[in-house]
Design a protein around this motif. Structure first.
Motif, PDB file in Angstrom:
ATOM      1  N   CYS A  85      46.628  29.528  72.055  1.00  0.00           N
ATOM      2  CA  CYS A  85      45.228  29.355  71.656  1.00  0.00           C
ATOM      3  C   CYS A  85      45.091  29.009  70.178  1.00  0.00           C
ATOM      4  O   CYS A  85      44.217  28.216  69.800  1.00  0.00           O
ATOM      5  CB  CYS A  85      44.435  30.617  71.985  1.00  0.00           C
ATOM      6  N   ARG A  86      45.958  29.564  69.357  1.00  0.00           N
ATOM      7  CA  ARG A  86      45.891  29.258  67.918  1.00  0.00           C
ATOM      8  C   ARG A  86      46.277  27.810  67.633  1.00  0.00           C
ATOM      9  O   ARG A  86      45.873  27.252  66.615  1.00  0.00           O
ATOM     10  CB  ARG A  86      46.813  30.195  67.130  1.00  0.00           C
ATOM     11  N   ASN A  87      47.035  27.212  68.519  1.00  0.00           N
ATOM     12  CA  ASN A  87      47.549  25.860  68.290  1.00  0.00           C
ATOM     13  C   ASN A  87      46.776  24.776  69.046  1.00  0.00           C
ATOM     14  O   ASN A  87      47.177  23.613  69.022  1.00  0.00           O
ATOM     15  CB  ASN A  87      49.028  25.788  68.674  1.00  0.00           C
ATOM     16  N   ARG A  88      45.697  25.150  69.728  1.00  0.00           N
ATOM     17  CA  ARG A  88      44.856  24.168  70.416  1.00  0.00           C
ATOM     18  C   ARG A  88      43.471  24.199  69.800  1.00  0.00           C
ATOM     19  O   ARG A  88      42.991  25.238  69.369  1.00  0.00           O
ATOM     20  CB  ARG A  88      44.754  24.484  71.906  1.00  0.00           C
ATOM     21  N   ARG A  89      42.825  23.031  69.795  1.00  0.00           N
ATOM     22  CA  ARG A  89      41.534  22.939  69.137  1.00  0.00           C
ATOM     23  C   ARG A  89      40.391  22.889  70.137  1.00  0.00           C
ATOM     24  O   ARG A  89      40.547  22.422  71.272  1.00  0.00           O
ATOM     25  CB  ARG A  89      41.484  21.708  68.237  1.00  0.00           C
ATOM     26  N   LEU A  90      39.279  23.372  69.708  1.00  0.00           N
ATOM     27  CA  LEU A  90      38.050  23.322  70.495  1.00  0.00           C
ATOM     28  C   LEU A  90      37.672  21.865  70.791  1.00  0.00           C
ATOM     29  O   LEU A  90      37.868  20.987  69.956  1.00  0.00           O
ATOM     30  CB  LEU A  90      36.942  24.008  69.715  1.00  0.00           C
ATOM     31  N   LEU A 226      40.052  28.901  70.722  1.00  0.00           N
ATOM     32  CA  LEU A 226      40.947  27.775  70.408  1.00  0.00           C
ATOM     33  C   LEU A 226      40.722  27.461  68.937  1.00  0.00           C
ATOM     34  O   LEU A 226      39.737  26.830  68.568  1.00  0.00           O
ATOM     35  CB  LEU A 226      40.630  26.579  71.299  1.00  0.00           C
ATOM     36  N   SER A 227      41.627  27.915  68.105  1.00  0.00           N
ATOM     37  CA  SER A 227      41.383  27.881  66.664  1.00  0.00           C
ATOM     38  C   SER A 227      42.271  26.884  65.922  1.00  0.00           C
ATOM     39  O   SER A 227      42.331  26.912  64.696  1.00  0.00           O
ATOM     40  CB  SER A 227      41.596  29.289  66.063  1.00  0.00           C
ATOM     41  N   GLY A 228      42.948  26.000  66.658  1.00  0.00           N
ATOM     42  CA  GLY A 228      43.773  24.997  65.997  1.00  0.00           C
ATOM     43  C   GLY A 228      42.919  24.033  65.196  1.00  0.00           C
ATOM     44  O   GLY A 228      41.755  23.754  65.536  1.00  0.00           O
ATOM     45  N   ALA A 229      43.487  23.514  64.116  1.00  0.00           N
ATOM     46  CA  ALA A 229      42.761  22.578  63.262  1.00  0.00           C
ATOM     47  C   ALA A 229      42.597  21.236  63.957  1.00  0.00           C
ATOM     48  O   ALA A 229      43.362  20.874  64.844  1.00  0.00           O
ATOM     49  CB  ALA A 229      43.508  22.400  61.946  1.00  0.00           C
ATOM     50  N   GLU A 230      41.590  20.514  63.537  1.00  0.00           N
ATOM     51  CA  GLU A 230      41.411  19.146  64.021  1.00  0.00           C
ATOM     52  C   GLU A 230      42.628  18.317  63.650  1.00  0.00           C
ATOM     53  O   GLU A 230      43.239  18.511  62.604  1.00  0.00           O
ATOM     54  CB  GLU A 230      40.159  18.515  63.382  1.00  0.00           C
ATOM     55  N   GLU A 231      42.992  17.400  64.526  1.00  0.00           N
ATOM     56  CA  GLU A 231      44.113  16.536  64.252  1.00  0.00           C
ATOM     57  C   GLU A 231      43.811  15.665  63.036  1.00  0.00           C
ATOM     58  O   GLU A 231      42.722  15.116  62.892  1.00  0.00           O
ATOM     59  CB  GLU A 231      44.428  15.657  65.458  1.00  0.00           C
TER      60      GLU A 231
END
Length: 234
Positions: A85-90, A226-231
């Motif tokens: 979840c930390r590595n995927r973005r909303l 899902l707290s990953g940063a935007e690409e």
């Protein structure tokens, strides 16, 4: 004990609150909820209409219920879930609507959305090494004789028939709707969830659900954004 990885909005999201009351069950707390008073169906009928959906809580399946592989501990699954979840973005489904899958009513995307399909496939593949193979009775419960060849192959390979090309995002709201009051039920679903349809739905987190014993209601062990940063563009 079985686990599942489902999408559901946060516990305090208006859609979660409304759906928990509609189903009569809140998977976050593991407690029953009173049915809405403004529904033209008695509580006993609502219970019958929603029972099949309510046991799982309000959700959309990403990784269907599975037993842990012998070499995987619950803490290992939880740690993997948190990192995932930390590595995927909303992202956001542009529009959801009310639809029917067979005789079931569900909230579904207004159109197929590639980012959603890719995300669901990512969940299936990422957690596959943690899943124990299906037992014969688990296969039989899926009624493989009613599935297509592709769906049977998916079930054996991935533990669930409806993955990848067969995946259709849906948040189930009823069991099979039949009988003389089908129109009343359809109208009730449309009216109740009308404030949420025709609008976007943020896929902003995942729930790690658990079934403590076979047939028990699913509860949410943990929910993570899902707290990953935007690409970053290059």
């Amino acid at each position: 004990m079985r686990y599942a990885i489902y999408f559901t909005p946060p516990a305090d999201d208006p859609l979660t609150v409304a759906a928990s009351r509609w189903l009569g069950y809140d998977a976050f707390s593991g407690e029953e909820r009173p049915y809405p008073e403004n529904i033209a169906l008695p509580a006993g009928r609502m219970s019958a209409v929603t029972a099949a959906a309510a046991r799982y809580g309000f959700h959309a399946t990403m990784k269907a219920p599975f037993r842990l592989a012998e070499n995987i501990s619950p803490s290992a699954l939880e740690a993997t879930f948190d990192v995932f979840c930390r590595n995927r973005r909303l992202f956001t489904i542009p529009e959801i609507t009310l639809g029917q899958l067979g005789k079931f009513y569900a909230l579904i995307p207004a159109a197929e959305y590639d980012e959603l399909q890719a995300f669901a496939a990512d969940v299936v593949e990422h957690f596959e090494p943690m899943r124990a193979p299906l037992l014969n009775d688990e296969i039989a419960r899926r009624k493989p004789e009613t599935l297509t060849e592709a769906q049977r192959d998916n079930m054996i390979r991935w533990g669930y028939p409806y993955v990848f090309d067969e995946f259709r995002f849906h948040m189930t709201l009823t069991g099979p709707v039949t009988g003389t009051d089908a129109h009343v039920i359809e109208t009730a679903v449309q009216d109740y969830f009308g404030p949420f349809t025709g609008k976007p739905l943020a896929i902003g987190g995942l729930g790690l659900f658990v079934e403590e014993r076979r047939g028990a209601p699913f509860t949410i062990k943990r929910w993570q954004p899902l707290s990953g940063a935007e690409e970053q563009e290059t």
